[in-house]
Design an enzyme around this catalytic site. Structure first.
Site, PDB file in Angstrom:
ATOM      1  N   CYS A 249       0.958  -1.244   0.013  1.00  0.00           N
ATOM      2  CA  CYS A 249      -0.164   0.155  -0.067  1.00  0.00           C
ATOM      3  C   CYS A 249       0.952   1.286  -0.022  1.00  0.00           C
ATOM      4  O   CYS A 249       0.717   2.097  -0.952  1.00  0.00           O
ATOM      5  CB  CYS A 249      -1.005  -0.186   1.303  1.00  0.00           C
ATOM      6  SG  CYS A 249      -2.215  -1.281   1.090  1.00  0.00           S
TER       7      CYS A 249
HETATM    8  N1  LIG Z   1      -2.887  -6.030   2.098  1.00  0.00           N
HETATM    9  C1  LIG Z   1      -3.271  -4.923   2.761  1.00  0.00           C
HETATM   10  O1  LIG Z   1      -2.872  -4.881   3.824  1.00  0.00           O
HETATM   11  C2  LIG Z   1      -4.372  -4.031   2.090  1.00  0.00           C
HETATM   12  C3  LIG Z   1      -4.924  -2.930   3.054  1.00  0.00           C
HETATM   13  C4  LIG Z   1      -5.740  -2.160   2.485  1.00  0.00           C
HETATM   14  C5  LIG Z   1      -6.128  -1.913   1.270  1.00  0.00           C
HETATM   15  N2  LIG Z   1      -5.580  -3.109   0.197  1.00  0.00           N
HETATM   16  C6  LIG Z   1      -5.935  -2.833  -1.035  1.00  0.00           C
HETATM   17  O2  LIG Z   1      -6.587  -4.163  -1.458  1.00  0.00           O
HETATM   18  C7  LIG Z   1      -6.525  -4.662  -2.775  1.00  0.00           C
HETATM   19  C8  LIG Z   1      -6.290  -6.014  -2.567  1.00  0.00           C
HETATM   20  O3  LIG Z   1      -4.915  -6.249  -1.949  1.00  0.00           O
HETATM   21  P1  LIG Z   1      -4.413  -7.669  -1.363  1.00  0.00           P
HETATM   22  O4  LIG Z   1      -3.442  -7.199  -0.461  1.00  0.00           O
HETATM   23  O5  LIG Z   1      -5.615  -8.291  -0.883  1.00  0.00           O
HETATM   24  O6  LIG Z   1      -4.037  -8.219  -2.610  1.00  0.00           O
HETATM   25  P2  LIG Z   1      -3.572  -9.796  -2.875  1.00  0.00           P
HETATM   26  O7  LIG Z   1      -2.686  -9.866  -3.981  1.00  0.00           O
HETATM   27  O8  LIG Z   1      -3.435 -10.326  -1.355  1.00  0.00           O
HETATM   28  O9  LIG Z   1      -4.981 -10.479  -3.194  1.00  0.00           O
HETATM   29  C9  LIG Z   1      -5.706 -10.477  -4.512  1.00  0.00           C
HETATM   30  C10 LIG Z   1      -6.305 -11.648  -4.922  1.00  0.00           C
HETATM   31  O10 LIG Z   1      -7.046 -11.117  -5.939  1.00  0.00           O
HETATM   32  C11 LIG Z   1      -6.822 -12.275  -7.067  1.00  0.00           C
HETATM   33  N3  LIG Z   1      -7.028 -11.896  -8.390  1.00  0.00           N
HETATM   34  C12 LIG Z   1      -6.339 -11.241  -9.104  1.00  0.00           C
HETATM   35  N4  LIG Z   1      -6.904 -10.924 -10.364  1.00  0.00           N
HETATM   36  C13 LIG Z   1      -8.028 -11.328 -10.340  1.00  0.00           C
HETATM   37  C14 LIG Z   1      -9.399 -11.492 -11.099  1.00  0.00           C
HETATM   38  N5  LIG Z   1      -9.295 -10.725 -12.315  1.00  0.00           N
HETATM   39  N6  LIG Z   1     -10.168 -11.881 -10.540  1.00  0.00           N
HETATM   40  C15 LIG Z   1     -10.414 -12.412  -9.311  1.00  0.00           C
HETATM   41  N7  LIG Z   1      -9.323 -12.595  -8.654  1.00  0.00           N
HETATM   42  C16 LIG Z   1      -8.257 -12.107  -8.907  1.00  0.00           C
HETATM   43  C17 LIG Z   1      -5.330 -12.884  -6.780  1.00  0.00           C
HETATM   44  O11 LIG Z   1      -5.328 -14.120  -7.100  1.00  0.00           O
HETATM   45  C18 LIG Z   1      -5.248 -12.740  -5.208  1.00  0.00           C
HETATM   46  O12 LIG Z   1      -5.591 -13.880  -4.483  1.00  0.00           O
HETATM   47  C19 LIG Z   1      -5.546  -3.430  -3.483  1.00  0.00           C
HETATM   48  O13 LIG Z   1      -5.935  -2.631  -3.778  1.00  0.00           O
HETATM   49  C20 LIG Z   1      -4.847  -3.114  -2.211  1.00  0.00           C
HETATM   50  O14 LIG Z   1      -4.204  -1.768  -2.375  1.00  0.00           O
HETATM   51  C21 LIG Z   1      -4.465  -4.072   0.764  1.00  0.00           C
END
Ligand SMILES: NC(=O)c1ccc[n+]([C@@H]2O[C@H](COP(=O)([O-])OP(=O)(O)OC[C@H]3O[C@@H](n4cnc5c(N)ncnc54)[C@H](O)[C@@H]3O)[C@@H](O)[C@H]2O)c1
Length: 435
Positions: free
Chosen positions: A272
Site C-alpha cells: 500500500c
Molecule cells: N494488504 C493490505 O494490507 C491492504 C490494506 C488495504 C487495502 N489494500 C488494497 O486491497 C486490494 C487487494 O490487496 P490484497 O493485499 O488483498 O492483494 P492480494 O494480492 O493479497 O489478493 C488479491 C487476490 O486477487 C486475486 N485476483 C487477481 N486478479 C483477479 C481477477 N481478475 N479476478 C479474481 N481474482 C483476482 C489474486 O489471485 C489474489 O488472490 C489492493 O487494492 C490493495 O491496495 C490492501
C-alpha cells in the site's frame, strides 16, 4: 422495490455474499461475513488458492486454517468459475491495484475482474470496490461496464466504493472493529452499501460519494508515506549531528497533543504505502496539479536502501573490509515486523544491492522459511537459523526487519558487526552501527 428486496435479504442474512479476490483483504472479509452467518461465495483466478480454501488450508500466516474450515462448515465456497456470480447478491472486489513499470496505476486487475463479471450481472446486484485507487475509478470505469448490461445503477443495480483498512500483524484490531468508510454512486447505492457493511462491521462511516471514499483511503496512506519520508530525512540529519533519532522520537512522543510518532527504517514496504500515493499523483495531472509532497516523500523513502548500504560499506571499511567478498546476513526480509508479507520489501532491495556489490548474501526470517517466487526478484535461499555459531560466521549482520521472534541479546553477543536500520539496539556498543 429491488432495493428493498436487497436490503431485506441483507437484514435477514439470506443474501449471498460474493467476494472477488481472496488475498490479504478478501479472505478476512470472507471470514467475517461467514462468522455472522452469511453464505459466502469466493471467486479467485488462482486455482491453487481455491483448492487450498476448499481443502480448509490457509496461505496467509496470520489467518488460521481452523477459521477457514469453520467458514467452510458454514457454507463458504471458493471457485474460479465466474459464471456463478449470478448466485451472489453482492460482488465485493478485493483485487490488486499495483503500479506499472512507469509507476502509473495498473487497473488491469480491477478491469479484468469487472469484465469477467459483466456477463453474469443481474438486477439487484450490489458491486463494491475495495481496492485502493484514484478518485473517479468507480464512477468512470465500473459504472459504464455495469450499465453495459442494460442495468441502471441506483435503480436496479447498486455501486459503492468502500476502502479496506488493515494493519497486518496488529492484534488490537479486527475486521469487525476497524471503522469502514463507504461512498455510493447515488443515495440508494449508499443505503445498500451501508446496510451491507453495518451487518458485519461495528462502525460504518458514510461519505457523500465514491470519489470522497476513494480519496479518503489515499489521504490515509499518503499521510503515512509523507510522515515516514519526513522521519527518514530527520534520521539522516540526526545521524550526521551525532544524535540518536530514536531517542528523539521517544522524547517527542511524550507530547500529549499535536505530535504523532513515525519511525524511520530501511525504506517503505508493503502493497500500500509505497504504491497508493502515486495513484493520486497520476490522476492529479489530469487536473493540472502536481503532488509535490508525494513525489518528495517517494524520493526520500526510495533512497533509504542506498543510505543503509552506505552505512554497511562504511562499517565494513572501518574493519578494513569491503562489501565485495563479505558474508552478510540480512535479518528480517518481510516488509514489516511479525508478518510474512514480502511485497515491496526494502530488505529485498538491500539484498540485491549488496549482492550486486559482491557480497555473499544470506538471510534469516522466522516468518519466511524459503525466499518466495517474486515477479521481479530472485534469490535461491532458505532462512538461516540464528545461532551463536552462524552469527559469528558473518562479517556483518544487517537488521532490516525487527521481528519480535529474533533473540536480540544472542545476536548482540555473537555477531561480529551489527548494522541496525530499526533502532533496536539503544545502548551504544563498539560493534553496533545505526543505519
Ligand atoms: N494488504 C493490505 O494490507 C491492504 C490494506 C488495504 C487495502 N489494500 C488494497 O486491497 C486490494 C487487494 O490487496 P490484497 O493485499 O488483498 O492483494 P492480494 O494480492 O493479497 O489478493 C488479491 C487476490 O486477487 C486475486 N485476483 C487477481 N486478479 C483477479 C481477477 N481478475 N479476478 C479474481 N481474482 C483476482 C489474486 O489471485 C489474489 O488472490 C489492493 O487494492 C490493495 O491496495 C490492501
Amino acid at each position: 422495490m429491488i432495493q428493498q428486496q436487497l436490503l431485506q435479504r441483507i437484514e435477514q442474512k439470506s443474501a449471498v455474499i460474493g467476494i472477488v479476490g481472496l488475498g490479504y483483504v478478501g479472505l478476512p472479509l470472507m471470514l467475517r461475513f461467514a462468522e455472522v452467518g452469511y453464505k459466502v461465495l469466493g471467486f479467485d483466478i488462482d486455482a491453487d488458492k481455491v483448492t487450498a480454501l476448499t481443502e480448509g488450508r490457509s496461505y496467509i500466516e496470520h489467518i488460521r486454517a481452523e477459521s477457514i474450515r469453520q467458514a467452510r462448515d458454514r457454507g463458504f465456497e471458493a471457485t474460479t468459475d465466474f459464471s456463478r456470480a449470478g448466485e451472489a447478491d453482492t460482488l465485493i472486489l478485493c483485487v490488486p491495484t499495483p503500479l506499472n513499470k512507469y509507476r502509473e496505476p495498473d487497473l488491469s486487475f480491477v478491469l479484468d475482474t469487472m469484465d469477467s463479471l459483466v456477463p453474469y450481472l443481474r438486477e439487484g446486484h450490489l458491486v463494491s470496490l475495495e481496492s485502493t485507487t484514484y478518485p473517479g475509478t468507480t464512477d468512470e470505469e465500473l459504472l459504464p461496464r455495469i450499465e453495459s448490461r442494460g442495468l441502471k445503477v441506483g435503480e436496479n443495480a447498486f455501486l459503492v466504493f468502500s476502502p479496506e483498512r488493515e494493519d497486518p500483524g496488529n492484534p488490537d484490531f479486527t475486521t469487525r472493529t476497524i471503522p469502514k468508510v463507504c461512498g455510493g454512486y447515488s443515495p440508494a447505492c449508499q443505503e445498500v452499501g451501508v446496510a451491507l457493511y453495518s451487518a458485519v462491521i461495528d462502525k460504518v462511516v458514510p461519505v457523500s460519494s465514491t470519489r470522497a471514499a476513494e480519496m479518503t483511503k489515499l489521504l490515509e496512506n499518503i499521510h503515512r508515506a509523507v510522515n515516514i519520508g519526513l522521519v527518514n530525512e530527520m534520521k539522516i540529519v540526526a545521524d550526521r549531528m551525532g544524535i540518536d533519532i530514536h531517542e528523539v522520537i521517544r522524547a517527542a512522543a511524550t507530547k500529549p497533543f499535536g505530535f504523532v510518532p513515525y519511525y524511520p527504517g530501511p525504506g517503505l514496504g508493503g502493497h500500500c504505502i509505497p504504491i497508493d500515493p502515486f495513484y493520486l499523483t497520476w490522476k492529479a495531472r489530469e487536473y493540472g496539479v502536481n503532488t509535490r509532497f508525494i513525489e518528495l516523500a517517494g524520493e526520500v523513502n526510495s533512497s533509504m536502501p542506498d543510505y543503509v548500504v552506505s552505512k554497511v560499506a562504511a562499517a565494513l571499511n572501518d574493519r578494513r573490509k569491503a562489501i565485495n567478498g563479505s558474508r552478510i546476513l540480512v535479518l528480517g526480509i518481510a516488509y514489516k515486523k511479525n508478518v510474512d508479507d514480502m511485497r515491496e520489501s526494502p530488505s529485498v532491495m538491500l539484498m540485491e544491492k549488496l549482492r550486486d556489490l559482491g557480497a555473499e548474501i544470506a538471510y534469516s526470517d522466522p516468518h519466511v522459511p524459503v525466499f518466495p517466487k517474486m515477479r521481479e526478484h530472485h534469490f535461491d535461499l532458505s532462512s538461516v537459523p540464528v545461532t551463536a555459531e552462524t552469527l559469528a560466521g558473518y562479517d556483518c549482520v544487517l537488521l532490516a526487519t525487527d521481528h519480535d521472534r529474533f533473540d536480540y541479546a544472542l545476536i548482540k553477543a555473537h555477531a561480529q558487526l551489527i548494522v541496525d536500520s530499526r533502532g533496536k539496539y539503544l545502548e551504544p556498543a563498539g560493534h553496533i552501527v545505526k543505519a
